[in-house]
Design a protein around this motif. Structure first.
Motif, PDB file in Angstrom:
ATOM      1  N   PHE A  18       0.806  -1.215   0.000  1.00 42.09           N
ATOM      2  CA  PHE A  18       0.000   0.000   0.000  1.00 42.09           C
ATOM      3  C   PHE A  18       0.842   1.269   0.000  1.00 42.09           C
ATOM      4  O   PHE A  18       0.402   2.319  -0.461  1.00 42.09           O
ATOM      5  CB  PHE A  18      -0.992   0.024   1.178  1.00 42.09           C
ATOM      6  CG  PHE A  18      -0.378   0.470   2.474  1.00 42.09           C
ATOM      7  CD1 PHE A  18       0.169  -0.445   3.360  1.00 42.09           C
ATOM      8  CD2 PHE A  18      -0.334   1.817   2.811  1.00 42.09           C
ATOM      9  CE1 PHE A  18       0.741  -0.044   4.550  1.00 42.09           C
ATOM     10  CE2 PHE A  18       0.242   2.240   4.003  1.00 42.09           C
ATOM     11  CZ  PHE A  18       0.786   1.297   4.868  1.00 42.09           C
ATOM     12  N   THR A  22       0.353   4.640  -2.102  1.00 42.99           N
ATOM     13  CA  THR A  22       0.155   5.882  -1.331  1.00 42.99           C
ATOM     14  C   THR A  22       1.019   7.012  -1.881  1.00 42.99           C
ATOM     15  O   THR A  22       0.536   8.124  -2.122  1.00 42.99           O
ATOM     16  CB  THR A  22       0.475   5.628   0.156  1.00 42.99           C
ATOM     17  OG1 THR A  22      -0.525   4.769   0.696  1.00 42.99           O
ATOM     18  CG2 THR A  22       0.503   6.927   0.948  1.00 42.99           C
ATOM     19  N   TRP A  27      -1.030  10.451  -1.777  1.00 44.47           N
ATOM     20  CA  TRP A  27      -0.507  11.736  -1.293  1.00 44.47           C
ATOM     21  C   TRP A  27      -0.653  12.832  -2.342  1.00 44.47           C
ATOM     22  O   TRP A  27      -1.097  13.946  -2.000  1.00 44.47           O
ATOM     23  CB  TRP A  27       0.944  11.594  -0.831  1.00 44.47           C
ATOM     24  CG  TRP A  27       1.102  10.832   0.457  1.00 44.47           C
ATOM     25  CD1 TRP A  27       0.118  10.525   1.368  1.00 44.47           C
ATOM     26  CD2 TRP A  27       2.302  10.279   0.979  1.00 44.47           C
ATOM     27  NE1 TRP A  27       0.647   9.809   2.405  1.00 44.47           N
ATOM     28  CE2 TRP A  27       1.987   9.644   2.213  1.00 44.47           C
ATOM     29  CE3 TRP A  27       3.615  10.257   0.545  1.00 44.47           C
ATOM     30  CZ2 TRP A  27       2.947   9.001   3.002  1.00 44.47           C
ATOM     31  CZ3 TRP A  27       4.578   9.617   1.323  1.00 44.47           C
ATOM     32  CH2 TRP A  27       4.246   9.002   2.537  1.00 44.47           C
ATOM     33  N   ILE A  30      -4.159  14.001  -2.217  1.00 44.47           N
ATOM     34  CA  ILE A  30      -4.425  14.806  -1.017  1.00 44.47           C
ATOM     35  C   ILE A  30      -3.848  16.213  -1.201  1.00 44.47           C
ATOM     36  O   ILE A  30      -4.515  17.223  -0.926  1.00 44.47           O
ATOM     37  CB  ILE A  30      -3.826  14.127   0.245  1.00 44.47           C
ATOM     38  CG1 ILE A  30      -4.579  12.827   0.538  1.00 44.47           C
ATOM     39  CG2 ILE A  30      -3.868  15.071   1.448  1.00 44.47           C
ATOM     40  CD1 ILE A  30      -3.902  11.912   1.554  1.00 44.47           C
ATOM     41  N   GLU A 124       5.351   9.961   5.863  1.00 44.42           N
ATOM     42  CA  GLU A 124       3.976  10.376   6.175  1.00 44.42           C
ATOM     43  C   GLU A 124       3.984  11.545   7.141  1.00 44.42           C
ATOM     44  O   GLU A 124       3.280  12.525   6.967  1.00 44.42           O
ATOM     45  CB  GLU A 124       3.203   9.205   6.773  1.00 44.42           C
ATOM     46  CG  GLU A 124       1.825   9.528   7.302  1.00 44.42           C
ATOM     47  CD  GLU A 124       0.691   9.279   6.315  1.00 44.42           C
ATOM     48  OE1 GLU A 124       0.954   8.855   5.181  1.00 44.42           O
ATOM     49  OE2 GLU A 124      -0.438   9.538   6.687  1.00 44.42           O
TER      50      GLU A 124
HETATM   51  O1  LIG Z   1      -6.451   8.219   0.298  1.00 43.35           O
HETATM   52  P1  LIG Z   1      -7.082   8.471   1.638  1.00 43.35           P
HETATM   53  O2  LIG Z   1      -8.212   7.548   1.955  1.00 43.35           O
HETATM   54  O3  LIG Z   1      -7.417   9.893   1.881  1.00 43.35           O
HETATM   55  O4  LIG Z   1      -5.985   8.101   2.764  1.00 43.35           O
HETATM   56  C1  LIG Z   1      -4.676   8.515   2.646  1.00 43.35           C
HETATM   57  C2  LIG Z   1      -3.876   7.993   3.805  1.00 43.35           C
HETATM   58  O5  LIG Z   1      -3.928   6.574   3.815  1.00 43.35           O
HETATM   59  C3  LIG Z   1      -2.618   6.064   3.782  1.00 43.35           C
HETATM   60  O6  LIG Z   1      -2.280   5.857   2.441  1.00 43.35           O
HETATM   61  C4  LIG Z   1      -2.503   4.780   4.539  1.00 43.35           C
HETATM   62  O7  LIG Z   1      -2.840   4.933   5.868  1.00 43.35           O
HETATM   63  C5  LIG Z   1      -1.774   7.184   4.368  1.00 43.35           C
HETATM   64  O8  LIG Z   1      -0.407   7.081   4.060  1.00 43.35           O
HETATM   65  C6  LIG Z   1      -2.436   8.383   3.754  1.00 43.35           C
HETATM   66  O9  LIG Z   1      -2.166   9.556   4.461  1.00 43.35           O
END
Ligand SMILES: O=P(O)(O)OC[C@H]1O[C@](O)(CO)[C@@H](O)[C@@H]1O
Length: 124
Positions: A18, A22, A27, A30, A124
């Motif tokens: 994962f 990510t 990221w 986000i 992270e």
């Molecule tokens: O894509 P989502 O659901 O917003 O979550 C992102 C988060 O989940 C993770 O990929 C795994 O916990 C983190 O590294 C990341 O901050």
């Protein structure tokens, strides 16, 4: 001296895990949503300025701050996508930045200081 665990930390060099997904997609997504939100807020503040909805100097300062954040996190996204090295956190007088920077130097010695090689939880 940084702590060493008895087993290796999880990192995105394992492309089936994962953390690779990510760094590659989650990221950046986000960060993009943060940039979108800040642009929306700048637009809203510009409308407030036009409507005289608050002190202009204060509202201008908010836009300036938001654009500075957009500039910094856009740079972060660019560097992440190109597997550049993680940057040290500038010394702001808080002890945690020193610890982070020391760990980052230790990772550099192991050539694990880039976005696609650093331990997932550290990055992270
Ligand atoms: O894509 P989502 O659901 O917003 O979550 C992102 C988060 O989940 C993770 O990929 C795994 O916990 C983190 O590294 C990341 O901050």
């Amino acid at each position: 001296m940084t702590a060493r665990l008895p087993y290796p930390p999880y990192d995105p060099t394992d492309k089936s895990g994962f953390s690779y997904e990510t760094v590659l997609r989650r990221w950046p997504t986000i960060i993009t949503s943060v940039i979108d939100e800040l642009h929306q807020q700048c637009h809203n503040i510009s409308v407030d300025i036009k409507n005289g909805a608050g002190p202009k100097d204060v509202l201008d300062a908010k836009i300036k701050e938001a654009l500075a954040i957009v500039n910094e996190i856009s740079k972060l996204k660019y560097e992440m996508a190109r597997d550049r090295t993680l940057s040290p956190i500038p010394n702001d007088g808080e002890p945690a930045s020193d610890i982070y920077n020391m760990e980052l130097e230790a990772l550099a010695l192991e050539e694990k200081n880039t976005w696609f090689t650093a331990p997932w939880l550290f990055a992270e």
